[in-house]
Design a protein around this motif. Structure first.
Motif, PDB file in Angstrom:
ATOM      1  N   LEU A  16       0.902  -1.034  -0.016  1.00 58.82           N
ATOM      2  CA  LEU A  16       0.015  -0.150  -0.173  1.00 58.82           C
ATOM      3  C   LEU A  16       0.938   1.247  -0.087  1.00 58.82           C
ATOM      4  CD1 LEU A  16      -2.906  -0.972   2.573  1.00 58.82           C
ATOM      5  CD2 LEU A  16      -2.932  -1.222   0.092  1.00 58.82           C
ATOM      6  N   SER A  17       1.964   1.111   0.558  1.00 55.95           N
ATOM      7  CA  SER A  17       2.868   2.221   0.729  1.00 55.95           C
ATOM      8  C   SER A  17       3.826   2.457  -0.671  1.00 55.95           C
ATOM      9  CB  SER A  17       4.109   2.078   1.780  1.00 55.95           C
ATOM     10  OG  SER A  17       4.937   3.192   1.925  1.00 55.95           O
ATOM     11  N   LEU A  18       4.175   1.650  -1.336  1.00 54.69           N
ATOM     12  CA  LEU A  18       5.013   1.830  -2.609  1.00 54.69           C
ATOM     13  C   LEU A  18       4.211   1.852  -3.570  1.00 54.69           C
ATOM     14  CD1 LEU A  18       7.905  -0.839  -1.716  1.00 54.69           C
ATOM     15  CD2 LEU A  18       7.989   1.727  -1.479  1.00 54.69           C
ATOM     16  N   ARG A  19       2.925   1.600  -3.528  1.00 53.33           N
ATOM     17  CA  ARG A  19       1.943   1.651  -4.561  1.00 53.33           C
ATOM     18  C   ARG A  19       1.626   3.277  -4.968  1.00 53.33           C
ATOM     19  NH1 ARG A  19      -4.657   0.547  -4.113  1.00 53.33           N
ATOM     20  NH2 ARG A  19      -3.882   2.065  -2.346  1.00 53.33           N
ATOM     21  N   LYS A  20       1.743   4.044  -3.789  1.00 53.28           N
ATOM     22  CA  LYS A  20       1.824   5.427  -4.166  1.00 53.28           C
ATOM     23  C   LYS A  20       2.831   6.082  -4.817  1.00 53.28           C
ATOM     24  CE  LYS A  20      -0.170   5.900   0.658  1.00 53.28           C
ATOM     25  NZ  LYS A  20       0.101   6.418   2.134  1.00 53.28           N
ATOM     26  N   THR A  21       3.902   5.450  -5.010  1.00 56.89           N
ATOM     27  CA  THR A  21       5.017   5.829  -6.024  1.00 56.89           C
ATOM     28  C   THR A  21       4.992   5.002  -7.120  1.00 56.89           C
ATOM     29  OG1 THR A  21       6.787   4.535  -4.636  1.00 56.89           O
ATOM     30  CG2 THR A  21       6.431   6.873  -4.051  1.00 56.89           C
ATOM     31  N   GLN A  22       4.009   4.163  -7.575  1.00 57.73           N
ATOM     32  CA  GLN A  22       4.117   3.500  -8.519  1.00 57.73           C
ATOM     33  C   GLN A  22       5.005   2.421  -8.462  1.00 57.73           C
ATOM     34  OE1 GLN A  22       3.370   6.978  -9.444  1.00 57.73           O
ATOM     35  NE2 GLN A  22       1.351   6.425  -8.850  1.00 57.73           N
ATOM     36  N   PHE A  23       5.822   2.079  -7.570  1.00 59.26           N
ATOM     37  CA  PHE A  23       6.669   1.019  -7.349  1.00 59.26           C
ATOM     38  C   PHE A  23       8.182   1.495  -8.216  1.00 59.26           C
ATOM     39  CE2 PHE A  23       2.503  -1.014  -6.825  1.00 59.26           C
ATOM     40  CZ  PHE A  23       2.878  -1.662  -5.588  1.00 59.26           C
ATOM     41  N   GLN A  24       8.334   2.796  -8.397  1.00 55.85           N
ATOM     42  CA  GLN A  24       9.357   3.167  -9.039  1.00 55.85           C
ATOM     43  C   GLN A  24      10.718   3.265  -8.074  1.00 55.85           C
ATOM     44  OE1 GLN A  24       9.349   4.013 -12.401  1.00 55.85           O
ATOM     45  NE2 GLN A  24       7.288   2.911 -12.121  1.00 55.85           N
ATOM     46  N   ALA A  25      11.850   2.901  -8.430  1.00 50.45           N
ATOM     47  CA  ALA A  25      12.861   2.835  -8.015  1.00 50.45           C
ATOM     48  C   ALA A  25      13.535   4.006  -7.823  1.00 50.45           C
ATOM     49  CB  ALA A  25      14.054   1.682  -8.312  1.00 50.45           C
ATOM     50  N   THR A  26      13.081   5.366  -7.359  1.00 47.40           N
ATOM     51  CA  THR A  26      13.600   6.475  -7.638  1.00 47.40           C
ATOM     52  C   THR A  26      14.682   6.700  -6.269  1.00 47.40           C
ATOM     53  OG1 THR A  26      11.710   7.375  -6.297  1.00 47.40           O
ATOM     54  CG2 THR A  26      11.576   7.389  -8.584  1.00 47.40           C
ATOM     55  N   PRO A  27      15.510   7.634  -6.350  1.00 49.71           N
ATOM     56  CA  PRO A  27      16.492   7.967  -5.329  1.00 49.71           C
ATOM     57  C   PRO A  27      15.764   8.140  -4.049  1.00 49.71           C
ATOM     58  CG  PRO A  27      17.557   8.838  -7.285  1.00 49.71           C
ATOM     59  CD  PRO A  27      15.927   8.456  -7.522  1.00 49.71           C
ATOM     60  N   GLN A  28      14.771   8.830  -4.114  1.00 45.23           N
ATOM     61  CA  GLN A  28      13.953   9.140  -3.091  1.00 45.23           C
ATOM     62  C   GLN A  28      13.269   7.933  -2.344  1.00 45.23           C
ATOM     63  OE1 GLN A  28      10.697  12.088  -3.708  1.00 45.23           O
ATOM     64  NE2 GLN A  28      10.199  12.404  -1.412  1.00 45.23           N
ATOM     65  N   VAL A  29      12.730   7.137  -3.263  1.00 42.88           N
ATOM     66  CA  VAL A  29      12.006   5.926  -2.864  1.00 42.88           C
ATOM     67  C   VAL A  29      13.207   4.961  -2.051  1.00 42.88           C
ATOM     68  CG1 VAL A  29      10.898   3.835  -3.344  1.00 42.88           C
ATOM     69  CG2 VAL A  29       9.969   6.091  -4.395  1.00 42.88           C
ATOM     70  N   LEU A  30      14.245   4.848  -2.824  1.00 42.56           N
ATOM     71  CA  LEU A  30      15.535   4.117  -2.409  1.00 42.56           C
ATOM     72  C   LEU A  30      16.016   4.421  -0.743  1.00 42.56           C
ATOM     73  CD1 LEU A  30      17.243   3.153  -5.334  1.00 42.56           C
ATOM     74  CD2 LEU A  30      16.027   1.420  -3.999  1.00 42.56           C
TER      75      LEU A  30
END
Length: 344
Positions: free
Chosen positions: A51-65
């Motif tokens: 549910l958390s990572l769905r908000k960022t479309q599961f993109q491996a951006t520097p911010q998400v990582l």
């Protein structure tokens, strides 16, 4: 459900003296109510990760990582901090030479990290093959490595932790560390099952979740004839049964909420909602309070007061644990009313 799980974690961790059998962990093979609490929480970690990572479309951006690694590292360090505090309050401030490495939060950290990285780097259609692969690999390890042996000298799980981390840094109250390194393999599979359930929840596939839950419980119990249920080694059968029961409990909670005529925050569900909104903070608070209560004898005083009214030791122990849960709930309720939600 997350709030119920946290409340139960605090309850089963804080009995006093003799407790009911179901509120304690199985010594080895078998499964009690207590043995379901941590797997339910890990299952919910998987759901929350989706549910958390769905908000960022599961993109491996520097911010998400950065967010993923920051959360995992902080969870691990907080777990170590609890272990350190347990020694430090006794005056052993420099206890790093005999600090236990693995525990509940450390396992959550590793499982969250693995699941989150899978979520952003792998095709989600490979989730089921990944789960099966991890459980098969772990099954081979415990079969050929005497993973069910109640003897640390011959059990590969115990020997792996001993050889990699040393005797002073591992758990000594059972033949294997219940949160040890190798058993984390099946715990990761467990968390990915929760991740898939999170996807189904977001798509409102409640009927499918219910049937899959029933299927997992059936397969898990069937498998337990060859690979017994065992929380200590996080056996594959234990993964399937506990995840299946987790799905069924989640669907029961969903049904109750759907049928309720009152909002959850204005009904009995408010009690669990408070724990569910600050789950990590309240769990960590309970661990620190338990250490403080034990060191200063506060637990002795509270239990003696309860025992003077409730004479049966097991019921007095349960009453003490419920009192401890209520103390933590009061803190959580204050935070909830002030709209303070502590997250990593």
């Amino acid at each position: 459900m997350r709030g119920l799980t946290v409340a139960m974690m605090i309850l089963v961790n804080n009995g006093y003296g003799e407790s009911f059998e179901q509120l304690g962990h199985s010594k080895w093979n078998g499964m009690t109510l207590c043995d379901l609490v941590f797997p339910f929480f890990l299952f919910m970690v998987g759901i929350s990760t989706y549910l958390s990572l769905r908000k960022t479309q599961f993109q491996a951006t520097p911010q998400v990582l950065r967010k993923i690694f920051k959360r995992a590292i902080l969870l691990f360090l907080i777990g170590l901090g609890i272990a350190w505090f347990d020694h430090a309050i006794e005056g052993d401030l420099l206890c790093f030479g005999h600090l236990r490495i693995w525990a509940v939060l450390q396992r959550i950290a590793l499982c969250y990290l693995a699941t989150a990285l899978f979520a952003i780097y792998a095709n989600h259609k490979y989730a089921i093959p990944t789960i099966i692969g991890l459980l098969v690999a772990y099954t081979l390890i415990i079969i050929f490595g005497n993973g069910y042996s109640y003897d640390a000298e011959t059990n590969i799980l115990a020997q792996a932790d001993l050889q990699l981390f040393g005797y002073d840094h591992i758990y000594h109250k059972s033949p294997v560390d219940p949160e040890g390194l190798l058993s984390t393999i099946s715990a990761i599979a467990h968390t990915i099952i929760g991740f898939l359930c999170g996807k189904a929840v977001s798509e409102r596939k409640f009927r499918e979740i219910t049937w899959v839950g029933i299927l997992l419980v059936a397969i898990g119990f069937a498998l337990s004839f060859w690979l017994p249920l065992n929380k200590r080694i996080w056996s594959p059968s234990y993964v399937l049964v506990s995840c299946g029961l987790g799905m069924l409990l989640l669907m029961l909670a969903t049904l109750i909420e759907q049928k309720s005529t009152r909002p959850i925050d204005k009904s009995w569900g408010m009690f669990f909602l408070v724990f569910g909104m600050n789950p990590l903070f309240l769990y960590v608070l309970s661990e620190f309070l338990a250490i403080v209560f034990g060191h200063f004898g506060i637990n002795d005083t509270i239990f003696a007061t309860i025992h003077s009214v409730v004479s049966a030791p097991k019921w007095a122990s349960l009453a003490y644990a419920l009192t401890f849960v209520l103390l933590n709930w009061i803190v959580g309720y204050i935070l909830y009313r002030k709209r303070i939600f502590i997250k990593l």
